[in-house]
Motif scaffolding. Structure first.
Motif, mmCIF file in Angstrom:
data_model
loop_
_atom_site.group_PDB
_atom_site.id
_atom_site.type_symbol
_atom_site.label_atom_id
_atom_site.label_comp_id
_atom_site.label_asym_id
_atom_site.label_seq_id
_atom_site.Cartn_x
_atom_site.Cartn_y
_atom_site.Cartn_z
ATOM 1 N N GLY A 251 60.403 94.663 35.263
ATOM 2 C CA GLY A 251 58.986 94.317 35.162
ATOM 3 C C GLY A 251 58.418 93.105 35.406
ATOM 4 O O GLY A 251 57.128 92.853 35.078
ATOM 5 N N CYS A 252 59.074 92.094 36.149
ATOM 6 C CA CYS A 252 58.523 90.692 36.299
ATOM 7 C C CYS A 252 58.178 90.869 37.995
ATOM 8 O O CYS A 252 58.903 91.694 38.731
ATOM 9 C CB CYS A 252 59.573 89.719 36.155
ATOM 10 S SG CYS A 252 60.127 89.520 34.589
ATOM 11 N N LEU A 253 57.304 90.044 38.297
ATOM 12 C CA LEU A 253 56.977 89.650 39.553
ATOM 13 C C LEU A 253 58.310 88.807 40.049
ATOM 14 O O LEU A 253 58.560 88.310 39.597
ATOM 15 C CB LEU A 253 55.789 89.034 39.689
ATOM 16 C CG LEU A 253 54.389 89.550 39.742
ATOM 17 C CD1 LEU A 253 53.157 88.636 39.923
ATOM 18 C CD2 LEU A 253 54.275 90.794 40.799
ATOM 19 N N SER A 254 58.558 89.241 41.152
ATOM 20 C CA SER A 254 59.924 88.545 41.910
ATOM 21 C C SER A 254 59.984 88.878 43.293
ATOM 22 O O SER A 254 59.616 89.698 43.673
ATOM 23 C CB SER A 254 61.344 89.255 41.264
ATOM 24 O OG SER A 254 62.468 88.687 41.584
ATOM 25 N N PRO A 255 60.480 87.660 43.762
ATOM 26 C CA PRO A 255 60.595 87.653 45.464
ATOM 27 C C PRO A 255 61.583 88.640 45.815
ATOM 28 O O PRO A 255 62.751 89.058 45.372
ATOM 29 C CB PRO A 255 60.931 86.218 45.777
ATOM 30 C CG PRO A 255 61.024 85.511 44.614
ATOM 31 C CD PRO A 255 60.750 86.489 43.438
ATOM 32 N N THR A 256 61.305 89.244 47.093
ATOM 33 C CA THR A 256 62.398 89.968 47.726
ATOM 34 C C THR A 256 63.345 89.105 48.497
ATOM 35 O O THR A 256 63.141 87.892 48.921
ATOM 36 C CB THR A 256 61.698 91.148 48.721
ATOM 37 O OG1 THR A 256 61.115 90.163 49.828
ATOM 38 C CG2 THR A 256 60.642 91.977 48.038
ATOM 39 N N SER A 257 64.453 89.853 48.638
ATOM 40 C CA SER A 257 65.568 88.915 49.191
ATOM 41 C C SER A 257 66.467 89.908 50.237
ATOM 42 O O SER A 257 66.610 91.027 49.662
ATOM 43 C CB SER A 257 66.427 88.117 48.438
ATOM 44 O OG SER A 257 66.938 89.031 47.451
ATOM 45 N N LYS A 258 67.147 89.342 51.275
ATOM 46 C CA LYS A 258 68.157 90.154 51.942
ATOM 47 C C LYS A 258 69.006 89.029 52.602
ATOM 48 O O LYS A 258 68.879 87.781 53.019
ATOM 49 C CB LYS A 258 67.465 90.906 53.127
ATOM 50 C CG LYS A 258 66.919 90.224 54.043
ATOM 51 C CD LYS A 258 65.988 91.114 55.028
ATOM 52 C CE LYS A 258 65.415 90.421 56.193
ATOM 53 N NZ LYS A 258 64.678 91.406 57.185
ATOM 54 N N HIS A 259 70.290 89.608 52.678
ATOM 55 C CA HIS A 259 71.437 88.822 53.623
ATOM 56 C C HIS A 259 71.274 88.977 55.080
ATOM 57 O O HIS A 259 71.073 90.128 55.226
ATOM 58 C CB HIS A 259 72.846 89.260 52.971
ATOM 59 C CG HIS A 259 73.121 88.883 51.560
ATOM 60 N ND1 HIS A 259 73.027 89.794 50.461
ATOM 61 C CD2 HIS A 259 73.449 87.798 51.036
ATOM 62 C CE1 HIS A 259 73.364 89.143 49.555
ATOM 63 N NE2 HIS A 259 73.575 88.059 49.528
#
Length: 359
Positions: free
Chosen positions: A99-107
């Motif tokens: 439930g937090c705002l969080s950046p997306t990420s990918k390898h």
């Protein structure tokens, strides 16, 4: 499943300029080829101590087109000190789930002028585009960039009075006038009486989201996350600040240097001035305890985490063998799922044993 290939091309003179001094932030022009598309970009080194590593991390700004896949810029992290490559992504995905705002990420797999550079983690920038993608009200964004981002009047670097209330923060989005809102929050955190704090803090901070972030930092044991490695977003509709995690490779049982940490290293109460004041309020502390219990019963379990860990490492393993900086450490990579799983079990036990401190 394959991971995207990013092929960077930098003219020799520009590459020499980039490599001349790792501490220079001025970008140089480059071409980025991915998925059959050719993009004009600017590239610079990123990070603090990580600039001295053999495998560099990069900041990439899009030039033509100015926005690519909804982003003006991205960060490519080498994850050099994490033998698993997955701790940062595992953390940011975990925060999003709770439930937090969080950046997306990918390898991704990166080459530079045709030469393999290895596995990188592409991190979404927390900026105006971050808000727009999520249909969030526009509002000021500040990055906590060093130990002065401790919500205190005193410096985290030397314990002297800060030269400025915004010391430790970098304004990423919003006018200079918005720094006044940040200064006001820090003043009130440090000067409100105990009797007034619980009534006033809810006007300037989204306490529920802060408590969820706090639980995430404590469970994943990010020692640095309390005083930097986060962003502050002042919601333009509510006027309240929200906290966003950033750069969480020093988690899941290892520190920023990749060394193993005891599962009891970070206390259940965390630290920094704002956390201490919030947990001094009975109702907030009880809510924090409730959130921790919820996470221990749902998201922070081996049943939930093991499939995610296995999926990530199985996907990355063929690329580790092609990473010139890490292919020699494939045995250590193969051991990391066990290291992370053991940390989760030990951390769960420690947090359960420490719950009495929140009574």
């Amino acid at each position: 499943m394959s991971i995207p290939m990013y092929n960077l091309f930098i003219e020799p003179l520009d590459l020499n300029e980039l490599q001349r001094d790792v501490w220079i932030d001025d970008p140089v022009p480059a071409k980025l080829l991915t998925k059959g598309e050719k993009l004009d970009v600017d590239i610079a080194y990123r990070g603090s101590h990580i600039r001295e590593f053999k495998k560099k991390s990069y900041h990439i700004g899009f030039y033509k087109p100015a926005i690519y896949q909804g982003a003006r810029e991205i960060h490519l992290n080498a994850e050099y000190k994490d033998p698993s490559f997955i701790r940062n992504k595992l953390s940011l995905d975990f925060f999003s789930e709770v439930g937090c705002l969080s950046p997306t990420s990918k390898h991704v797999f990166l080459t530079l002028n045709g030469k393999a550079q290895g596995i990188y983690l592409e991190l979404e920038s927390v900026d105006q585009q971050f808000l727009m993608k999520r249909n969030l009200p526009l509002g000021a964004i500040f990055y906590a960039v060093n130990g002065d981002g401790n919500f205190s009047l005193l410096s985290g670097i030397g314990k002297k009075t800060k030269a400025s209330l915004t010391s430790g923060y970098e304004r990423k989005y919003g006018s200079k006038q918005t720094e006044t809102d940040l200064e006001e929050m820090i003043i009130r955190i440090n000067t409100l009486s105990r009797a007034d704090f619980n009534k006033e803090i809810i006007r300037i901070l989204d306490v529920e989201k802060y408590l969820r972030w706090l639980a995430g930092v404590v469970l994943t044991q990010n020692y640095d996350g309390f005083v930097h490695n986060y962003a502050l977003y002042r919601n333009g509709a509510t006027g309240r600040f929200e906290i966003i995690p950033w750069d969480y490779d020093a988690t899941w049982g290892r520190d920023v240097h990749g060394r193993l940490l005891g599962s009891d290293f970070v206390p259940i109460t965390g630290f920094n001035t704002l956390t201490a004041r919030i947990l001094d309020v009975d109702s907030f502390r009880r809510r924090y305890q409730q959130i921790l219990r919820e996470m221990l019963n749902t998201t922070f379990t081996l049943e939930q985490m093991n499939p995610k860990i296995e999926r990530l490492v199985n996907n990355l393993r063929p690329y580790v063998l092609r990473d010139p900086y890490k292919k020699h450490a494939i045995e250590k990579f193969d051991q990391e799922p066990t290291v992370i799983a053991e940390f989760i079990e030990k951390r769960r036990r420690f947090i359960k044993e420490q719950m009495y401190k929140l009574e």
